[in-house]
Design a protein around this motif. Structure first.
Motif, short mmCIF file in Angstrom:
data_model
loop_
_atom_site.label_atom_id
_atom_site.label_comp_id
_atom_site.label_asym_id
_atom_site.label_seq_id
_atom_site.Cartn_x
_atom_site.Cartn_y
_atom_site.Cartn_z
N VAL A 23 50.74 -59.86 -9.14
CA VAL A 23 49.71 -58.85 -8.87
C VAL A 23 48.41 -59.55 -8.46
CG1 VAL A 23 48.27 -57.07 -9.94
CG2 VAL A 23 50.73 -57.12 -10.39
N GLY A 24 48.05 -60.61 -9.18
CA GLY A 24 46.81 -61.34 -8.90
C GLY A 24 46.80 -61.91 -7.50
N ARG A 25 47.92 -62.51 -7.10
CA ARG A 25 48.00 -63.09 -5.75
C ARG A 25 47.89 -62.01 -4.69
NH1 ARG A 25 51.85 -66.64 -8.01
NH2 ARG A 25 50.87 -68.67 -8.23
N ALA A 26 48.60 -60.90 -4.90
CA ALA A 26 48.58 -59.80 -3.92
C ALA A 26 47.18 -59.23 -3.80
CB ALA A 26 49.57 -58.71 -4.35
N LEU A 27 46.51 -59.12 -4.91
CA LEU A 27 45.15 -58.58 -4.94
C LEU A 27 44.18 -59.52 -4.21
CD1 LEU A 27 44.31 -55.99 -6.31
CD2 LEU A 27 43.71 -57.32 -8.34
N ALA A 28 44.31 -60.82 -4.47
CA ALA A 28 43.43 -61.80 -3.82
C ALA A 28 43.65 -61.77 -2.30
CB ALA A 28 43.71 -63.19 -4.39
N ASP A 29 44.90 -61.63 -1.88
CA ASP A 29 45.23 -61.53 -0.44
C ASP A 29 44.55 -60.32 0.17
OD1 ASP A 29 46.73 -63.70 -0.12
OD2 ASP A 29 48.67 -62.67 0.11
N ARG A 30 44.71 -59.18 -0.50
CA ARG A 30 44.13 -57.92 0.02
C ARG A 30 42.62 -58.03 0.16
NH1 ARG A 30 46.70 -52.79 -1.01
NH2 ARG A 30 48.91 -53.19 -0.90
N LEU A 31 42.00 -58.68 -0.84
CA LEU A 31 40.53 -58.74 -0.87
C LEU A 31 40.00 -59.96 -0.12
CD1 LEU A 31 40.11 -57.89 -4.67
CD2 LEU A 31 39.62 -56.37 -2.75
N ASP A 32 40.95 -60.84 0.32
CA ASP A 32 40.59 -62.06 1.02
C ASP A 32 39.65 -62.95 0.19
OD1 ASP A 32 40.75 -63.85 3.06
OD2 ASP A 32 39.16 -62.93 4.27
N VAL A 33 40.02 -63.14 -1.05
CA VAL A 33 39.27 -64.04 -1.93
C VAL A 33 40.27 -65.03 -2.56
CG1 VAL A 33 37.49 -62.35 -2.48
CG2 VAL A 33 39.49 -62.52 -3.97
N GLY A 34 39.76 -66.05 -3.24
CA GLY A 34 40.63 -67.05 -3.87
C GLY A 34 41.30 -66.51 -5.13
N TYR A 35 42.35 -67.20 -5.53
CA TYR A 35 43.11 -66.79 -6.71
C TYR A 35 43.26 -68.01 -7.62
CZ TYR A 35 47.30 -66.14 -9.47
OH TYR A 35 48.18 -66.11 -10.52
N LEU A 36 42.93 -67.87 -8.88
CA LEU A 36 43.07 -68.99 -9.82
C LEU A 36 44.00 -68.61 -10.96
CD1 LEU A 36 42.18 -71.85 -10.64
CD2 LEU A 36 40.31 -70.81 -11.93
N ASP A 37 45.08 -69.38 -11.08
CA ASP A 37 46.07 -69.20 -12.15
C ASP A 37 45.69 -70.16 -13.28
OD1 ASP A 37 48.28 -69.28 -13.79
OD2 ASP A 37 49.70 -69.87 -12.22
#
Ligand code: DC
Length: 215
Positions: A23-37
């Motif tokens: 979900v986090g990755r998909a959300l970051a893609d949609r918003l065009d921002v970085g994702y940190l796990d």
């Protein structure tokens, strides 16, 4: 997100296997921002401890090691002390030891500082873990607590990585218990978090629901 928009921090917390990363990755893609796990960071520290022969339960030894560990997560590749640890951090050895390493307060402080620096450098992003909305970014723009029943979480893990559902479920329950009951930054819902129970929901449904919360 355009440069003119206000930087957005989205905090995602929840137990293992609830779908936070997808979900986090998909959300970051949609918003065009970085994702940190951030779970990958705790796993990377655990990998470093195992590689250096540091005893997981030795508080002082682990604390002395933590600031020295060099780790980077770039485009899904996790490098620890110059070694590619991308596959190893998902393996059984690391998975079994990670709760103990992540209960160490010095490990937590070192990683929390690095997580805040990551967001500062980028001016925002989607950050996923266990204590993001409660401790790391208490002022996040949106806090999500993503969960699902232990059985469903085990079934998802087995579909991804193989294994036996009952065994994986038992290991998930044990890890939840350790993560929720530790003294430092236990897994908990922030008072202002939106709780999303993904049992019976597809990833697309979950992402659509969260996008609604952002508009
Ligand atoms: O999300 P994960 O299963 O990859 O996380 C691995 C471990 O790291 C998990 O047992 C809990 C811990 N963790 C933590 O204590 N705090 C975080 N912010 C993220 C993960």
């Amino acid at each position: 997100m355009t440069a003119a928009d206000k930087p957005v921090v989205i905090a995602i917390d929840g137990p293992a296997g609830a779908g936070k990363s997808t979900v986090g990755r998909a959300l970051a893609d949609r918003l065009d921002v970085g994702y940190l796990d951030t779970g990958a960071m705790y796993r990377a520290m655990t990998f470093a401890a195992l590689r250096r022969g540091v005893v997981e339960g030795d508080l002082d030894e682990v604390a002395a090691m933590a600031p020295q560990v060099e780790l980077s997560i770039e485009d899904g590749t996790v490098t620890v002390d110059g070694v590619d640890a991308t596959a190893a951090i998902r393996g059984r050895e690391v998975t079994e030891a990670v709760s103990q390493i992540s209960a160490n307060p010095v490990v937590r402080q070192v990683l929390v500082d690095r997580q805040r620096a990551w967001v500062d450098e980028r001016g925002g992003g989607v950050v996923e873990g266990r204590d993001i909305g409660t401790v790391v970014f208490p002022d996040a723009d949106l806090k999500l607590y993503i969960t699902a029943s232990p059985r469903v979480r085990a079934e998802r893990r087995v579909r991804e990585l193989g294994g036996d559902v009952a065994e994986v479920e038992a290991s998930i329950i044990t890890r939840d218990r350790i993560d929720s009951s530790r003294a430092h930054s236990p897994l908990a819902e922030a008072a202002d978090a939106v709780i999303v129970d993904t049992t019976g929901m597809s990833i697309d449904e979950v992402v659509a629901r969260i996008m609604e919360l952002l508009t």
